[in-house]
Motif scaffolding. Structure first.
Motif, PDB file in Angstrom:
ATOM      1  N   GLU A  16       0.818  -1.211   0.000  1.00 21.16           N
ATOM      2  CA  GLU A  16       0.000   0.000   0.000  1.00 21.16           C
ATOM      3  C   GLU A  16       0.855   1.265   0.000  1.00 21.16           C
ATOM      4  O   GLU A  16       0.607   2.197  -0.777  1.00 21.16           O
ATOM      5  CB  GLU A  16      -0.922   0.008   1.223  1.00 21.16           C
ATOM      6  N   ILE A  17       1.862   1.316   0.861  1.00 15.30           N
ATOM      7  CA  ILE A  17       2.633   2.555   0.972  1.00 15.30           C
ATOM      8  C   ILE A  17       3.567   2.760  -0.207  1.00 15.30           C
ATOM      9  O   ILE A  17       3.890   3.900  -0.550  1.00 15.30           O
ATOM     10  CB  ILE A  17       3.400   2.641   2.317  1.00 15.30           C
ATOM     11  N   LEU A  18       3.981   1.672  -0.861  1.00 15.57           N
ATOM     12  CA  LEU A  18       4.784   1.842  -2.077  1.00 15.57           C
ATOM     13  C   LEU A  18       3.948   2.535  -3.153  1.00 15.57           C
ATOM     14  O   LEU A  18       4.426   3.428  -3.862  1.00 15.57           O
ATOM     15  CB  LEU A  18       5.290   0.485  -2.574  1.00 15.57           C
ATOM     16  N   VAL A  19       2.695   2.124  -3.262  1.00 18.78           N
ATOM     17  CA  VAL A  19       1.802   2.741  -4.248  1.00 18.78           C
ATOM     18  C   VAL A  19       1.473   4.176  -3.843  1.00 18.78           C
ATOM     19  O   VAL A  19       1.561   5.111  -4.655  1.00 18.78           O
ATOM     20  CB  VAL A  19       0.506   1.908  -4.404  1.00 18.78           C
ATOM     21  N   LEU A  20       1.098   4.353  -2.576  1.00 14.35           N
ATOM     22  CA  LEU A  20       0.665   5.676  -2.124  1.00 14.35           C
ATOM     23  C   LEU A  20       1.792   6.706  -2.097  1.00 14.35           C
ATOM     24  O   LEU A  20       1.535   7.906  -2.141  1.00 14.35           O
ATOM     25  CB  LEU A  20       0.039   5.554  -0.726  1.00 14.35           C
ATOM     26  N   SER A  21       3.035   6.241  -2.031  1.00 17.51           N
ATOM     27  CA  SER A  21       4.170   7.173  -2.079  1.00 17.51           C
ATOM     28  C   SER A  21       4.732   7.301  -3.488  1.00 17.51           C
ATOM     29  O   SER A  21       5.780   7.924  -3.686  1.00 17.51           O
ATOM     30  CB  SER A  21       5.265   6.725  -1.110  1.00 17.51           C
ATOM     31  N   GLY A  22       4.028   6.721  -4.467  1.00 18.48           N
ATOM     32  CA  GLY A  22       4.401   6.893  -5.871  1.00 18.48           C
ATOM     33  C   GLY A  22       5.621   6.113  -6.306  1.00 18.48           C
ATOM     34  O   GLY A  22       6.383   6.559  -7.181  1.00 18.48           O
ATOM     35  N   GLN A  23       5.804   4.906  -5.763  1.00 15.08           N
ATOM     36  CA  GLN A  23       7.005   4.118  -6.076  1.00 15.08           C
ATOM     37  C   GLN A  23       6.720   2.934  -7.005  1.00 15.08           C
ATOM     38  O   GLN A  23       7.527   1.996  -7.074  1.00 15.08           O
ATOM     39  CB  GLN A  23       7.631   3.600  -4.768  1.00 15.08           C
ATOM     40  N   GLN A  24       5.626   2.996  -7.755  1.00 11.37           N
ATOM     41  CA  GLN A  24       5.267   1.852  -8.608  1.00 11.37           C
ATOM     42  C   GLN A  24       6.351   1.521  -9.622  1.00 11.37           C
ATOM     43  O   GLN A  24       6.521   0.357 -10.016  1.00 11.37           O
ATOM     44  CB  GLN A  24       3.955   2.118  -9.351  1.00 11.37           C
ATOM     45  N   ASN A  25       7.096   2.525 -10.076  1.00 12.86           N
ATOM     46  CA  ASN A  25       8.105   2.290 -11.107  1.00 12.86           C
ATOM     47  C   ASN A  25       9.530   2.200 -10.550  1.00 12.86           C
ATOM     48  O   ASN A  25      10.495   2.123 -11.312  1.00 12.86           O
ATOM     49  CB  ASN A  25       8.045   3.405 -12.157  1.00 12.86           C
ATOM     50  N   THR A  26       9.650   2.215  -9.238  1.00 10.60           N
ATOM     51  CA  THR A  26      10.965   2.130  -8.606  1.00 10.60           C
ATOM     52  C   THR A  26      11.309   0.669  -8.321  1.00 10.60           C
ATOM     53  O   THR A  26      10.463  -0.107  -7.877  1.00 10.60           O
ATOM     54  CB  THR A  26      10.989   2.923  -7.281  1.00 10.60           C
ATOM     55  N   LYS A  27      12.544   0.308  -8.576  1.00  4.86           N
ATOM     56  CA  LYS A  27      12.996  -1.059  -8.300  1.00  4.86           C
ATOM     57  C   LYS A  27      12.959  -1.308  -6.793  1.00  4.86           C
ATOM     58  O   LYS A  27      13.339  -0.466  -5.992  1.00  4.86           O
ATOM     59  CB  LYS A  27      14.412  -1.255  -8.830  1.00  4.86           C
ATOM     60  N   ILE A  28      12.503  -2.498  -6.409  1.00  8.32           N
ATOM     61  CA  ILE A  28      12.429  -2.911  -5.005  1.00  8.32           C
ATOM     62  C   ILE A  28      13.423  -4.045  -4.790  1.00  8.32           C
ATOM     63  O   ILE A  28      13.354  -5.073  -5.471  1.00  8.32           O
ATOM     64  CB  ILE A  28      11.014  -3.385  -4.623  1.00  8.32           C
ATOM     65  N   VAL A  29      14.361  -3.868  -3.856  1.00 13.24           N
ATOM     66  CA  VAL A  29      15.372  -4.886  -3.583  1.00 13.24           C
ATOM     67  C   VAL A  29      15.109  -5.488  -2.207  1.00 13.24           C
ATOM     68  O   VAL A  29      15.084  -4.763  -1.192  1.00 13.24           O
ATOM     69  CB  VAL A  29      16.797  -4.284  -3.643  1.00 13.24           C
ATOM     70  N   LEU A  30      14.892  -6.795  -2.159  1.00 14.93           N
ATOM     71  CA  LEU A  30      14.637  -7.510  -0.913  1.00 14.93           C
ATOM     72  C   LEU A  30      15.936  -8.110  -0.398  1.00 14.93           C
ATOM     73  O   LEU A  30      16.619  -8.849  -1.122  1.00 14.93           O
ATOM     74  CB  LEU A  30      13.609  -8.630  -1.113  1.00 14.93           C
ATOM     75  N   VAL A  31      16.295  -7.788   0.847  1.00 12.77           N
ATOM     76  CA  VAL A  31      17.539  -8.290   1.427  1.00 12.77           C
ATOM     77  C   VAL A  31      17.287  -8.766   2.852  1.00 12.77           C
ATOM     78  O   VAL A  31      16.262  -8.443   3.455  1.00 12.77           O
ATOM     79  CB  VAL A  31      18.649  -7.197   1.452  1.00 12.77           C
TER      80      VAL A  31
END
Length: 372
Positions: free
Chosen positions: A221-236
């Motif tokens: 939810e917060i990735l979408v609401l903060s406008g990060q839909q096109n930002t790469k997400i790295v899981l570590v």
């Protein structure tokens, strides 16, 4: 009189956060005496990572006997010798939490041995750690244990409240040792990615999807609401037991986001590079958050502010409360917090540098009083 400082490392070696604060403590203690690291109770690789100076000694070579037996023997011999050393026992930083009557009895017995060491002249020190929750049995057992210490200093105000509740002997405040860490110099790149690193459970080592599920929902939810839909997400993950959490979050996000899973536990050097070049970090691991901030990245704790007091207390104590994403607040508010802090990133990080410099100074000043 020479200072001989025996250091007992962390028992949990699957977490580079523990490696980080153990490394920092050994470095901070070294100017005050001869360091002897207990390599009989920790893996050799961990001891080598936290004790990098050739001047440090290893307990296996120093005596070959367990730590408490070594100290007892030295202290007894010194009673009949004209040559005197001041012996210190430095207990590892980190977190102490216990429940159960049998656990309290076991802890009481260990603390009784510590008290005998104190009576023979050993100065026992523990700095930059947090305590609780305790049930009453363990709260009073730890209170008894505090009487054995020359210096007993916790890293947050919530821990101080617990210590005062159970009438600990002279509990003090000492900042988390991560504040004194100097990250390896990395060549900065313009990293257009977000790092996510979450616990697998509330406590322990077993992965708990039930614990993770509401956090995962909020992350999306917060990735979408903060406008990060096109930002790469790295899981570590920087804790061995968080691997399954990273994999589960990756599987959930990969169809909707450009997600990447780094499927090996990060080394300290890798964490420095990955965190330092990230757009920002979301985590509920204290030393992911503090290490990332030290590496120059905005760090947002995604936590329940009631249940995650270890994190929230340290962030509140250091005027970083606006970075805390309370899962009990709305997703919209969490998203606004990310946008608001990212827009003023330079000011936030500038203030953080002042905070960490002040904490490092406090650490150095307080440590000098331990060995005066």
């Amino acid at each position: 009189m020479n200072n001989i400082i025996f250091f007992k490392p962390a028992r949990q070696t699957e977490n580079i956060g523990d490696l980080l604060i153990n490394l920092v403590e050994v470095d901070l203690l070294r100017p005050y005496g001869q360091i002897v690291v207990d390599d009989l109770s920790a893996p050799g690789w961990f001891v080598d990572e936290i004790s990098r100076s050739k001047s440090d000694l290893r307990l296996s070579k120093f005596s070959g006997k367990p730590l408490l037996k070594t100290l007892s023997s030295l202290l007894v011999k010194q009673l009949f010798s004209s040559k005197k050393n001041q012996y210190y026992l430095a207990i590892q930083p980190g977190h102490t939490s216990r429940k159960g009557f049998d656990v309290a009895v076991s802890n009481f017995k260990i603390n009784a041995k510590m008290y005998l060491l104190k009576m023979m002249g050993c100065r026992i020190v523990r700095i930059g750690f947090s305590i609780g929750p305790f049930d009453d049995y363990n709260g009073w057992a730890e209170s008894f244990g505090s009487k054995a210490y020359h210096y007993y200093a916790v890293r947050d105000n919530e821990s101080l409240k617990i210590a005062k509740k159970y009438n600990f002997k002279n509990p003090l405040y000492f900042p988390d040792l991560a504040w004194a860490y100097s990250p390896e110099r990395q060549q900065k790149a313009n990293g257009d990615y977000i790092v996510i690193s979450m616990r697998s459970n509330a406590y322990g080592r077993i992965h708990d999807s039930t614990y993770l599920r509401p956090l995962l929902t909020r992350i999306r939810e917060i990735l979408v609401l903060s406008g990060q839909q096109n930002t790469k997400i790295v899981l570590v993950h920087q804790v061995k037991y968080d691997r399954e959490a990273s994999a589960e979050i990756y599987e959930s996000l990969k169809s909707e986001f450009n997600a990447e899973l780094i499927d090996t536990m990060l080394t300290l050097s890798q964490a420095n590079e990955i965190y330092g070049n990230a757009k920002f970090i979301i985590s509920n691991r204290l030393h992911v958050l503090l290490l990332a901030l030290k590496c120059g990245a905005l760090s947002f704790p995604l936590v329940d502010v009631v249940d995650n007091k270890k994190i929230t207390s340290i962030f509140n104590d250091n005027n970083l409360s606006d970075l805390i994403l309370d899962i009990k607040s709305s997703a919209e508010e969490n998203g606004r917090q990310i946008v608001r802090n990212f827009e003023k990133r330079e000011a936030v990080m500038g203030e953080f540098k002042k905070i960490q410099a002040a904490n490092k100074q406090v650490i150095e000043e307080k440590l000098s009083t331990v060995f005066r």
